[in-house]
Design a protein around this motif. Structure first.
Motif, PDB file in Angstrom:
ATOM      1  N   THR A 166       0.853  -1.188   0.000  1.00 24.79           N
ATOM      2  CA  THR A 166       0.000   0.000   0.000  1.00 24.79           C
ATOM      3  C   THR A 166       0.894   1.246   0.000  1.00 24.79           C
ATOM      4  O   THR A 166       1.977   1.246   0.601  1.00 24.79           O
ATOM      5  N   PRO A 167       0.462   2.307  -0.675  1.00 23.93           N
ATOM      6  CA  PRO A 167       1.292   3.517  -0.677  1.00 23.93           C
ATOM      7  C   PRO A 167       1.489   4.080   0.726  1.00 23.93           C
ATOM      8  O   PRO A 167       2.542   4.649   1.028  1.00 23.93           O
ATOM      9  N   GLU A 168       0.500   3.899   1.596  1.00 21.66           N
ATOM     10  CA  GLU A 168       0.630   4.397   2.972  1.00 21.66           C
ATOM     11  C   GLU A 168       1.792   3.710   3.692  1.00 21.66           C
ATOM     12  O   GLU A 168       2.585   4.365   4.386  1.00 21.66           O
ATOM     13  N   GLU A 169       1.909   2.400   3.504  1.00 24.06           N
ATOM     14  CA  GLU A 169       3.021   1.671   4.125  1.00 24.06           C
ATOM     15  C   GLU A 169       4.352   2.105   3.527  1.00 24.06           C
ATOM     16  O   GLU A 169       5.340   2.308   4.241  1.00 24.06           O
ATOM     17  N   MET A 200      -0.143  10.507  -1.099  1.00 27.85           N
ATOM     18  CA  MET A 200       0.773  11.649  -1.055  1.00 27.85           C
ATOM     19  C   MET A 200       0.082  12.876  -0.467  1.00 27.85           C
ATOM     20  O   MET A 200       0.659  13.614   0.333  1.00 27.85           O
ATOM     21  N   THR A 201      -1.158  13.078  -0.864  1.00 26.76           N
ATOM     22  CA  THR A 201      -1.926  14.227  -0.374  1.00 26.76           C
ATOM     23  C   THR A 201      -2.208  14.098   1.120  1.00 26.76           C
ATOM     24  O   THR A 201      -2.037  15.055   1.890  1.00 26.76           O
ATOM     25  N   LEU A 235       3.869  17.885  -6.927  1.00 21.81           N
ATOM     26  CA  LEU A 235       4.256  18.331  -5.581  1.00 21.81           C
ATOM     27  C   LEU A 235       3.344  19.444  -5.080  1.00 21.81           C
ATOM     28  O   LEU A 235       2.983  19.483  -3.901  1.00 21.81           O
ATOM     29  N   VAL A 236       2.976  20.355  -5.964  1.00 20.47           N
ATOM     30  CA  VAL A 236       2.097  21.460  -5.565  1.00 20.47           C
ATOM     31  C   VAL A 236       0.689  20.948  -5.298  1.00 20.47           C
ATOM     32  O   VAL A 236       0.072  21.272  -4.266  1.00 20.47           O
ATOM     33  N   ASP A 237       0.166  20.124  -6.197  1.00 16.87           N
ATOM     34  CA  ASP A 237      -1.219  19.653  -6.070  1.00 16.87           C
ATOM     35  C   ASP A 237      -1.430  18.772  -4.840  1.00 16.87           C
ATOM     36  O   ASP A 237      -2.529  18.759  -4.266  1.00 16.87           O
TER      37      ASP A 237
END
Length: 475
Positions: A166-169, A200-201, A235-237
């Motif tokens: 998972t991206p969170e991990e 990421m957000t 990165l900005v979004d």
């Protein structure tokens, strides 16, 4: 893709296979891994080869030292041994930069800036800890067995970035991976999977635990990539830029004084791309950073005028100070901070002279102030024109052509690159019969102003001017 991979692997086989056999003879496994496999499949493998092994770092050193031309262990605390190996491939001699890393897993403590490293015993455990599936593939050597437990080949074909777990991990293990997602999107022109963008957000603030040096290095790779707009926008979004480069998202809602239909954020990205198009010897970090940061002083200098216009007076001066502060915080070298800040400070200088004929004095001062940055200042100034009005753009381009012509003409007559007074400090002291002190500096500065204003003077003429100035000072 696999056909390209075979040809790429055959190209580096003499080195890779030789090294793999040595590990095999010592009772260990070796595999090409990560970015090297990704680039192999894309048909763009260079001379940098990354390997992974079940051998511990000290065992790796024992195997590598008799074989490599040079070995370094600066990354050994993280399980990595580096080496250089000269080898003949086909009809040419090539120099390979090699890194061999022990199977590992690493995670961040929420209060620490450094990852905790622990070694693993299987390549599958090693691959699951890697940042993205396209970097979580391996080729076991020397048998060349393809290992892809997370579907990296499919994601590579679809040009998408996903995480093995998972991206969170993944981002909890190392928050810098959020910036790496933006960097790889910019380097490879890949899309980032929606679930990765969402993580990421949600986790953007976690990037603050990462050291400034690691953030800087990742930012450099992004900015120097073929598609930096793609990475910077991400990165900005996602809000990550608010922590690592807050001056960039701050431009989003500001309006440019000359082109009100365009916000300064969009203008900045266009200037960056236009500056890239003017590069002559490959990516130029100094130029690209200056293009990215040239207008960051606008939010702080915005004023609403009575006639309805929006002004940003002296934003170049404010921007230069902000640039110095941000780059210093990101641990850039003093020289790079100085150069980029100077370009930001000078980026409007051209417009200060209007569109008329440039005097010799104006040309000298422009060249003197730019110094060794003149070529980059030319590129930055030209890139800063983003108007959609073709007539206006053409007029600005002609005006700058005129300036460059004037510089070239004057360069033939004078040494513009090293403008100095016609008398040096020793001559000044001898003529005025004074000792070293503030007066010498004032006299030198006066003669420099005369040189800039009037051009070179004959020796007697310079002596006369110096004595006249000195008499005024005494009176």
């Amino acid at each position: 893709m696999q056909d390209r991979a075979v040809s790429e692997l055959l190209r580096v086989a003499p080195v890779a296979d030789d090294l793999a056999r040595r590990f095999q003879e010592a009772g260990f496994s070796l595999a090409l891994v990560g970015g090297s496999v990704r680039d192999t499949l894309l048909g763009r493998l260079g001379n940098d080869l990354d390997f992974t092994t079940d051998a511990r770092p000290q065992d790796v050193l024992k195997i590598m030292r008799p074989w490599a031309d040079a070995v370094w262990d600066v990354g050994i605390a993280f399980g990595t041994v580096g080496a250089q190996k000269e080898a003949r491939v086909g009809d040419t001699d090539r120099s390979f930069q090699i890194e061999v890393t022990t199977y590992r897993s690493e995670a961040y403590d929420r209060t620490s800036r450094k990852p905790e490293v622990s070694y693993g015993d299987s390549i599958e455990d090693d691959l699951v800890r890697r940042d993205f599936t396209v970097n979580a593939m391996a080729v076991a050597l020397p048998e060349k067995r393809f290992i892809d437990p997370h579907g990296g080949l499919k994601d590579l074909a679809e040009r998408v970035l996903r995480t093995p777990g998972t991206p969170e991990e993944s981002f909890s293990d190392d928050p810098l991976r959020m910036m790496r997602a933006a960097r790889f999107a910019a380097q490879l022109d890949f899309e980032v999977a929606p679930e990765v963008v969402a993580a990421m957000t949600d986790m953007a603030g976690r990037i603050e635990i990462v050291s400034a040096e690691r953030i800087r290095d990742e930012l450099n790779k992004l900015i120097l990539s073929p598609h930096p707009r793609k990475g910077l926008t991400l990165l900005v979004d996602t809000g990550i830029a608010s922590s690592v480069l807050p001056e960039l998202p701050a431009l989003h809602l500001e309006r440019d004084e000359h082109h009100r239909h365009k916000d300064v954020y969009e203008h900045t990205l266009i200037v960056l791309e236009q500056a890239m198009a003017l590069e002559e010897d490959g990516p130029d970090l100094t130029l690209r950073l200056a293009a990215l940061l040239h207008d960051i002083g606008k939010p702080r200098t915005r004023r609403f005028e009575k006639d309805g216009r929006v002004s940003f007076h002296h934003h170049e001066v404010v921007g230069a100070k902000m640039t110095k502060k941000r780059m210093t915080a990101l641990k850039y070298s003093n020289e790079l901070v100085k150069d980029v800040s100077r370009l930001v400070e000078l980026h409007l200088r051209f417009h200060g002279y209007g569109t008329g004929e440039w005097t010799d004095s104006a040309v000298r001062r422009y060249v003197r102030d730019a110094g060794p940055l003149l070529s980059r200042l030319h590129k930055l100034t030209r890139s800063d024109c983003t108007t959609r009005n073709r007539r206006k753009a053409a007029a600005l381009s002609r005006a700058y052509d005129g300036l460059e012509e004037r510089i070239a003409q004057l360069q033939e007559k004078e040494e513009l690159d090293s403008i100095r007074p016609d008398l040096d400090g020793n001559q000044i002291m001898q003529i005025l019969d004074i000792k070293p002190g503030p007066e010498v500096g004032k006299a030198y500065k006066h003669l420099l102003e005369l040189r800039l204003e009037n051009g070179p003077m004959e020796h007697d003429e310079a002596v006369k001017a110096l004595k006249e100035w000195w008499a005024e000072q005494q009176g």
